[in-house]
Design a protein around this motif. Structure first.
Motif, PDB file in Angstrom:
ATOM      1  N   THR A   1       9.403   0.550   8.569  1.00 13.35           N
ATOM      2  CA  THR A   1       9.648  -0.469   7.452  1.00 13.35           C
ATOM      3  C   THR A   1       8.262  -1.182   6.983  1.00 13.35           C
ATOM      4  O   THR A   1       7.855  -1.624   5.776  1.00 13.35           O
ATOM      5  CB  THR A   1      10.204  -1.827   8.181  1.00 13.35           C
ATOM      6  OG1 THR A   1       9.941  -2.197   9.321  1.00 13.35           O
ATOM      7  CG2 THR A   1      11.817  -1.354   8.166  1.00 13.35           C
TER       8      THR A   1
ATOM      9  N   PHE B   1       7.670  -1.115   3.155  1.00 12.51           N
ATOM     10  CA  PHE B   1       7.642  -2.525   2.488  1.00 12.51           C
ATOM     11  C   PHE B   1       5.981  -2.562   1.886  1.00 12.51           C
ATOM     12  O   PHE B   1       5.917  -3.168   0.630  1.00 12.51           O
ATOM     13  CB  PHE B   1       7.772  -3.797   3.358  1.00 12.51           C
ATOM     14  CG  PHE B   1       9.097  -3.719   3.747  1.00 12.51           C
ATOM     15  CD1 PHE B   1      10.328  -3.727   2.819  1.00 12.51           C
ATOM     16  CD2 PHE B   1       9.687  -4.166   4.967  1.00 12.51           C
ATOM     17  CE1 PHE B   1      11.577  -3.995   3.025  1.00 12.51           C
ATOM     18  CE2 PHE B   1      10.948  -4.187   5.365  1.00 12.51           C
ATOM     19  CZ  PHE B   1      11.874  -4.003   4.295  1.00 12.51           C
ATOM     20  N   ALA B   2       5.061  -2.065   2.653  1.00 13.25           N
ATOM     21  CA  ALA B   2       3.731  -2.102   2.166  1.00 13.25           C
ATOM     22  C   ALA B   2       3.561  -1.311   0.957  1.00 13.25           C
ATOM     23  O   ALA B   2       3.148  -1.564  -0.343  1.00 13.25           O
ATOM     24  CB  ALA B   2       2.778  -1.751   3.008  1.00 13.25           C
TER      25      ALA B   2
ATOM     26  N   ILE C   1       0.670  -1.945  -1.192  1.00 16.61           N
ATOM     27  CA  ILE C   1      -0.548  -2.191  -0.296  1.00 16.61           C
ATOM     28  C   ILE C   1      -0.775  -0.492   0.151  1.00 16.61           C
ATOM     29  O   ILE C   1       0.070   0.086   0.548  1.00 16.61           O
ATOM     30  CB  ILE C   1      -0.174  -3.067   0.842  1.00 16.61           C
ATOM     31  CG1 ILE C   1      -0.037  -4.325   0.271  1.00 16.61           C
ATOM     32  CG2 ILE C   1      -1.215  -2.936   1.675  1.00 16.61           C
ATOM     33  CD1 ILE C   1       0.604  -5.288   1.230  1.00 16.61           C
TER      34      ILE C   1
ATOM     35  N   LEU D   1       5.270  -2.953  -2.165  1.00 18.54           N
ATOM     36  CA  LEU D   1       4.428  -3.980  -2.886  1.00 18.54           C
ATOM     37  C   LEU D   1       2.725  -3.431  -3.219  1.00 18.54           C
ATOM     38  O   LEU D   1       2.146  -4.374  -3.629  1.00 18.54           O
ATOM     39  CB  LEU D   1       4.314  -5.214  -1.782  1.00 18.54           C
ATOM     40  CG  LEU D   1       5.565  -5.814  -1.507  1.00 18.54           C
ATOM     41  CD1 LEU D   1       5.251  -6.804  -0.328  1.00 18.54           C
ATOM     42  CD2 LEU D   1       6.110  -6.541  -2.902  1.00 18.54           C
TER      43      LEU D   1
END
Lengths: 235, 133
Positions: free
Chosen positions: A114, A118-119, A124, A122
């Motif tokens: 995760t 998720f990084a 990152i 977004l």
């Protein structure tokens, strides 16, 4: 010796910053024990106050770190100290190892997948994304793991702290939201997801929750460090 | 007989002295630090030290009483030892903005997922075991 030279000499600075850090920590601990509001949690409030002082005095982080870095070195013997609770909880391991092991593996896999997903979503990437991977585990383990996988250890330390604060606040709601039957699962949830902060919360829920959380926090940290060591060796 | 006359009070004092026990943890850590430097293995010295202490406890060479107070203090105050790492954010002004919010979002969602996955896994195993006992 003139006065300015005295106050800016490295030895005096080192003492000053160390005394300030330890002093703030002791004061915040006392405040939390007295009033016990969630935002007074030493884990959250002490770093915030230290950051406030460092920013207010326009001190470069390098200088602060050079003065207080010896405290971080002392995390090494703390890792050694983990042997004692593991030994004392060995009955718990013997009895429940299949489910504790499964929970640890599920938690670690979820943490890594995760964080990465998720990084990436977004935008990152690079070493910052890598520094986010070990944030669920206890600081001494997490900083080692960050170095092994190519992240930045001091960034990881920050993420570990944020995870601990969020985890112990979320823990309060998750226990009522999820249909959990056993103290074992509540303890595992807090220990695996939110290391020492979660373990403190687990101790508030009950003794069994607390023991399970404390034990799993250590075991999951070791599991991650070994995983990262193997990963670093193969890379 | 003489060694016993010295050893028994010494042991009693060691079991009640937090400072001496912290010193012992330090000694083990320093020894493992040296070991890691000489042998060049990629395992953190703290973990080697932890294994050494665990083995000493498991073989009965060291009583848990000789370490319990020291270990409890150390683990209870562990927070103090990583506070100096946190102001590292002040060296990264880019975190005080959108990037910081994104990172918070990643940590929030990630922590939520880890908690659910761990708790549900353990609970499923637990229910299965209760049903089959």
């Amino acid at each position: 010796m003139n006065e300015v030279a005295f106050w800016t000499s490295p030895a005096v600075q080192a003492c000053g910053w160390s005394v300030m850090t330890i002093g703030l920590y002791l004061v915040v601990k006392r405040v939390y024990r007295r009033w016990g509001r969630w935002w007074q949690m030493p884990l959250a409030l002490t770093p915030l106050l230290v950051i406030g002082v460092v920013l207010a005095l326009h001190v470069p982080y390098r200088d602060y770190y050079n003065s207080t870095g010896w405290l971080i070195v002392l995390l090494g013997p703390a890792t050694v100290a983990f042997a004692v609770p593991i030994y004392e909880q060995r009955g718990l391991i013997r009895r429940y190892w299949p489910m504790l092991g499964a929970g640890m593996l599920a938690g670690t896999a979820t943490a890594i997948v995760t964080s990465w997903a998720f990084a990436s979503l977004l935008g990152i990437d690079g070493s910052l994304r890598l520094s986010l991977l070990p944030r669920s585990i206890s600081t001494p383990f997490a900083m080692n793991m960050a170095r092994d996988i190519g992240g930045t250890a001091d960034m990881t330390a920050v993420f570990v702290v944020i995870t601990g604060v969020l985890g112990s606040i979320l823990g309060e709601f998750m226990v009522t939201l999820l249909p959990l039957r056993s103290a074992l699962s509540r303890g595992a949830m807090l220990g695996v997801a939110a290391h020492a902060a979660g373990t403190a919360k687990a101790h508030e829920l009950g003794t069994e929750e607390g023991s399970v959380a404390g034990l799993l926090m250590i075991l999951v940290g070791m599991l991650n460090v070994f995983g990262a060591t193997i990963f670093a060796a193969l890379r | 007989m003489n060694t016993r006359a010295i050893a028994v009070p010494f042991r009693r004092r060691f079991h009640s002295s937090r400072l001496a026990q912290i010193g012992l943890l330090f000694a083990v850590w320093l020894a493992s630090e040296g070991f890691v430097r000489v042998v060049h293995i990629p395992i953190p010295s703290g973990i080697i030290g932890m294994f050494i202490v665990y083995i000493l406890l498991a073989w009965g060479k060291v009583s848990p009483l000789s370490l319990r107070r020291g270990a409890q203090w150390y683990l209870g105050e562990m927070l103090l030892f990583f506070i100096p790492a946190v102001p590292a954010v002040t060296a990264h002004p880019e975190f005080f903005g959108l990037l910081g919010l994104k990172i918070l979002a990643v940590i929030f969602l990630g922590t939520l997922s880890v908690m659910s996955a761990t708790a549900m896994t353990v609970d499923l195993f637990y229910r299965w075991r209760v049903r089959h006992e």
